[in-house]
Write a protein that holds these residues in place. Sequence first.
Motif, PDB file in Angstrom:
ATOM      1  N   ALA A  42     -65.731 -18.298  33.196  1.00 26.54           N
ATOM      2  CA  ALA A  42     -66.356 -19.054  32.107  1.00 26.54           C
ATOM      3  C   ALA A  42     -67.877 -18.992  32.203  1.00 26.54           C
ATOM      4  N   ASP A  43     -68.410 -19.014  33.423  1.00 25.69           N
ATOM      5  CA  ASP A  43     -69.861 -18.918  33.599  1.00 25.69           C
ATOM      6  C   ASP A  43     -70.373 -17.552  33.154  1.00 25.69           C
ATOM      7  N   ILE A  44     -69.599 -16.508  33.390  1.00 25.88           N
ATOM      8  CA  ILE A  44     -69.992 -15.174  32.925  1.00 25.88           C
ATOM      9  C   ILE A  44     -70.031 -15.145  31.401  1.00 25.88           C
ATOM     10  N   ARG A  45     -69.029 -15.724  30.767  1.00 27.37           N
ATOM     11  CA  ARG A  45     -69.012 -15.766  29.296  1.00 27.37           C
ATOM     12  C   ARG A  45     -70.222 -16.520  28.761  1.00 27.37           C
ATOM     13  N   SER A  46     -70.545 -17.654  29.383  1.00 28.88           N
ATOM     14  CA  SER A  46     -71.696 -18.441  28.937  1.00 28.88           C
ATOM     15  C   SER A  46     -73.003 -17.684  29.150  1.00 28.88           C
ATOM     16  N   ALA A  47     -73.117 -17.016  30.291  1.00 29.75           N
ATOM     17  CA  ALA A  47     -74.342 -16.262  30.579  1.00 29.75           C
ATOM     18  C   ALA A  47     -74.502 -15.098  29.611  1.00 29.75           C
ATOM     19  N   ALA A  48     -73.407 -14.419  29.276  1.00 30.98           N
ATOM     20  CA  ALA A  48     -73.484 -13.309  28.322  1.00 30.98           C
ATOM     21  C   ALA A  48     -73.898 -13.809  26.943  1.00 30.98           C
ATOM     22  N   ALA A  49     -73.369 -14.961  26.540  1.00 28.56           N
ATOM     23  CA  ALA A  49     -73.757 -15.537  25.250  1.00 28.56           C
ATOM     24  C   ALA A  49     -75.244 -15.890  25.240  1.00 28.56           C
ATOM     25  N   GLU A  50     -75.735 -16.422  26.348  1.00 27.65           N
ATOM     26  CA  GLU A  50     -77.155 -16.760  26.452  1.00 27.65           C
ATOM     27  C   GLU A  50     -78.016 -15.504  26.380  1.00 27.65           C
ATOM     28  N   LEU A  51     -77.586 -14.440  27.035  1.00 33.30           N
ATOM     29  CA  LEU A  51     -78.329 -13.180  26.995  1.00 33.30           C
ATOM     30  C   LEU A  51     -78.414 -12.653  25.574  1.00 33.30           C
ATOM     31  N   ARG A  52     -77.328 -12.729  24.837  1.00 31.00           N
ATOM     32  CA  ARG A  52     -77.325 -12.245  23.454  1.00 31.00           C
ATOM     33  C   ARG A  52     -78.238 -13.086  22.575  1.00 31.00           C
ATOM     34  N   VAL A  53     -78.220 -14.394  22.773  1.00 31.21           N
ATOM     35  CA  VAL A  53     -79.065 -15.281  21.957  1.00 31.21           C
ATOM     36  C   VAL A  53     -80.534 -15.026  22.241  1.00 31.21           C
ATOM     37  N   ARG A  54     -80.879 -14.928  23.522  1.00 31.50           N
ATOM     38  CA  ARG A  54     -82.288 -14.768  23.897  1.00 31.50           C
ATOM     39  C   ARG A  54     -82.847 -13.407  23.492  1.00 31.50           C
ATOM     40  N   SER A  55     -82.032 -12.366  23.573  1.00 38.68           N
ATOM     41  CA  SER A  55     -82.542 -11.016  23.360  1.00 38.68           C
ATOM     42  C   SER A  55     -82.235 -10.450  21.984  1.00 38.68           C
ATOM     43  N   GLY A  56     -81.161 -10.935  21.382  1.00 37.71           N
ATOM     44  CA  GLY A  56     -80.708 -10.341  20.126  1.00 37.71           C
ATOM     45  C   GLY A  56     -80.004  -9.016  20.321  1.00 37.71           C
ATOM     46  N   CYS A  57     -79.672  -8.666  21.570  1.00 40.83           N
ATOM     47  CA  CYS A  57     -79.052  -7.366  21.833  1.00 40.83           C
ATOM     48  C   CYS A  57     -77.606  -7.350  21.349  1.00 40.83           C
ATOM     49  N   ALA A  83     -62.971  -8.631  35.601  1.00 38.49           N
ATOM     50  CA  ALA A  83     -61.980  -9.575  35.081  1.00 38.49           C
ATOM     51  C   ALA A  83     -62.441 -10.216  33.780  1.00 38.49           C
ATOM     52  N   ALA A  84     -63.755 -10.409  33.642  1.00 36.33           N
ATOM     53  CA  ALA A  84     -64.290 -11.086  32.456  1.00 36.33           C
ATOM     54  C   ALA A  84     -64.537 -10.140  31.293  1.00 36.33           C
ATOM     55  N   ALA A  85     -64.491  -8.838  31.535  1.00 35.23           N
ATOM     56  CA  ALA A  85     -64.909  -7.852  30.537  1.00 35.23           C
ATOM     57  C   ALA A  85     -64.242  -8.013  29.171  1.00 35.23           C
ATOM     58  N   PRO A  86     -62.928  -8.179  29.083  1.00 41.10           N
ATOM     59  CA  PRO A  86     -62.318  -8.278  27.754  1.00 41.10           C
ATOM     60  C   PRO A  86     -62.831  -9.460  26.938  1.00 41.10           C
ATOM     61  N   ALA A  87     -62.994 -10.627  27.594  1.00 46.02           N
ATOM     62  CA  ALA A  87     -63.429 -11.822  26.873  1.00 46.02           C
ATOM     63  C   ALA A  87     -64.918 -11.782  26.546  1.00 46.02           C
ATOM     64  N   VAL A  88     -65.699 -11.142  27.396  1.00 46.40           N
ATOM     65  CA  VAL A  88     -67.148 -11.111  27.205  1.00 46.40           C
ATOM     66  C   VAL A  88     -67.554 -10.058  26.184  1.00 46.40           C
ATOM     67  N   GLY A  89     -66.804  -8.961  26.119  1.00 43.61           N
ATOM     68  CA  GLY A  89     -67.174  -7.886  25.220  1.00 43.61           C
ATOM     69  C   GLY A  89     -68.197  -6.935  25.802  1.00 43.61           C
TER      70      GLY A  89
END
Length: 241
Positions: A71-86, A103-109
């Motif tokens: 869940a922390d990986i998912r949250s961190a990835a979402a934060e990275l996308r918001v901050r960078s727009g990547c 393990a997180a790859a499918p949910a994180v994208g």
Amino acid sequence: MGMYHGVAGHAPVGMLLCPPLGQALMRTHRIYRQLATGLAARGICALRFDYRGSGDSAGDSLALDWQHCLADIRSAAAELRVRSGCATVIGFGAQLGGSLALAAAPAVGFTRLILWDPVLDGARHVAELDAWQEELRNDPLHYARPRSAADADGQWLGFPVSPHWRAQLSAWRAEPARIPVLIVDSLPEAMAGGWSPLVEAGAQVATMRPGTHWGDLHRLEHAILAPDLLRLVGEAVEQAA
């Protein structure tokens, strides 16, 4: 707890640096920072973070939980996308950080994974950590006389470990990802070669020498220096950009 390494203007590609745990976390802190800084210099934004209950994040280390880490990986990835727009996020992780990224790859994208000596068999890794802990308990360079088994119980190389985390890690078995995977293999030659579950599904392997002795008792708490890792990861990310 996280640290964002941004770039000027729009960053089409970002990398999420998923940390390992325990001694590996301490020993890779410096190179994770160097890697994130180097990526930013190449125009690739990066985010470093710690899971709850580890590193500089709040929480009890004995409450460490596999699903919470994901869940922390998912949250961190979402934060990275918001901050960078990547639009493109690449996952990176060393040892158990690589396992959790996988393990997180499918949910994180994640669009791609770069895994540095990832743990693919949790039960085997638990046995390895137990062996390292037993070796440390009897090491005359650390203790004038061997510690009792009771004093060393529930620890892995100086870090407490709960029965819950131990059971979760023991049950971990890697499954192939449906995205490109690059394994950076820096294990000593006698330990290397266990990447078949991912290689058979198309993962590529880049060998990095000299090997990284993750469980070397005489290097506990010493930073891992791997300049070739920075080059390998930088080149792989630029090819994917």
